[in-house]
Structure formats: C-alpha cells, structure tokens
Design a protein around this motif. Sequence first.
Motif, PDB file in Angstrom:
ATOM      1  N   THR A   1       0.801  -1.225   0.000  1.00 47.52           N
ATOM      2  CA  THR A   1       0.000   0.000   0.000  1.00 47.52           C
ATOM      3  C   THR A   1       0.831   1.272   0.000  1.00 47.52           C
ATOM      4  OG1 THR A   1      -1.686  -1.192   1.267  1.00 47.52           O
ATOM      5  CG2 THR A   1      -1.889   1.208   1.166  1.00 47.52           C
ATOM      6  N   TYR A   2       1.933   1.294   0.761  1.00 52.04           N
ATOM      7  CA  TYR A   2       2.672   2.526   0.996  1.00 52.04           C
ATOM      8  C   TYR A   2       4.130   2.441   0.544  1.00 52.04           C
ATOM      9  CZ  TYR A   2      -1.254   3.799   4.039  1.00 52.04           C
ATOM     10  OH  TYR A   2      -2.506   4.095   4.534  1.00 52.04           O
TER      11      TYR A   2
ATOM     12  N   LYS B   1       0.916   6.964   0.273  1.00 52.68           N
ATOM     13  CA  LYS B   1       0.123   5.910  -0.329  1.00 52.68           C
ATOM     14  C   LYS B   1       0.426   5.842  -1.819  1.00 52.68           C
ATOM     15  CE  LYS B   1      -4.543   3.973  -0.330  1.00 52.68           C
ATOM     16  NZ  LYS B   1      -5.955   4.185   0.071  1.00 52.68           N
TER      17      LYS B   1
END
Length: 215
Positions: free
Chosen positions: A164-165, A188
């Motif tokens: 996700t990040y 993100k």
Amino acid sequence: MATRTWQARDIKGLTPAIDLRNSNDTFVVSGKNFAFTSQGPASVFGNRFLTTTALASPNHCQAIRIRLRTGTRVFVFPGDGIYEWDEVGLTLTLLYATDLTNLSPFRWTSGYLNGKVFFCHPVTGILVLDVELDPLTPHDGLGVPSAPLALTINQGRLVVLDDTYLYWSWQSDGMNFTPALGEAGLQKVNDRVAGFPIMVSNYARGVITWTTGGM
C-alpha cells in the motif's frame, strides 16, 4: 556421513593409481550437483557452489556483492536462508535460516547504509546485518513496514515498499522510521499511480515505484 566441513581446495577428485584406503587426503567419490573433471570435482551450477546434496530447486537463486571499507562481502540466497561466501577461504556459511523464498518470483533486495546491510524479501521481512558486530536480526522497530515487498537506499535513507505505501527512514539512519517533519514518512502508492505495487528501484534523483498499472 561426514560431520566436518571441508574447504573446496581440500577436496580432490578421483585420481588414477591412488588407493583411497592408503591416503589421508580428502576425495569425492560420489555425490550430486557436481561433475568430475581432470582437475577434480566441479559444480555444474558454476565454479563456487559445491554440495553433496541435491538442491531442491535453483529457481530464483540470487547472490549480491556489497563493497565496504573493510572489503567486499558476498551473500547468496539459494532459497532456504542467507549464506555468506568467503572469497579468500572458499567457504559458504549460513548466516540466517529462512522459510522457502524461491517458490515465488519475488526477488531479494538489499542495500548498505551507515554500517548496516539491509536485506528484504516478502517471506522474511527486513533483516539487518551490523557489519561491525555481525549479528543478522529482523528489523522490527517502530514504524517499520511489517510486510515489505522491496527496499532500496536513496540519498542516505532506507526506502521500503509494501502493498500500500512507500516508506522512507530518517537521514543516515535506516533503523528509524518514526514519522517526523523532514525525516521519516510514508505515502500511499495509489495516490500517485494505479495498480498493485511490485518493486522500488533507485536512481539519481530519487526512487521509481513500479506497479501493475504504471510507474
């Protein structure tokens, strides 16, 4: 079965006119993953990796070289752990045993920052080798991604990608991921590019985040 570790230079192949029962030298008389030549046993996978047991699968096997002030260190990832190859002593030493890491196409990534070598794989997470003290331990500090896909070093920071990040550490301190203004932080990935994150790579002006939808 022998319980002693032998260096490659100590092992000889089958030599005509020598009765092995009357010799104190070490000879290879049978095994797998190597073939006999006029100069002795040679690995069929290269000229350095000699083993008497069959490799389960050489798929996705990797090796990296890290240049340090104290010399070059070579690390091998055959799928069941992190090994270090001694180019002078010609020995292979297991540093850290892992679950199987060669069952999927995910790759090991690594980098050196301020006295520490960082290794990353989705199966193991981030591992840290202190080049002075020589312990190899999991990187589980505050804010460290728990399920990383890959890492790189850029402009004195440890940069890590997960599903996700994109994370980055404090300047010159890859152990510190505590968010702070001008220091560690995260972003993100899908705020910038669509798709499933795959890899992060280094270039002069920053890092490139690769996804299934772009970069």
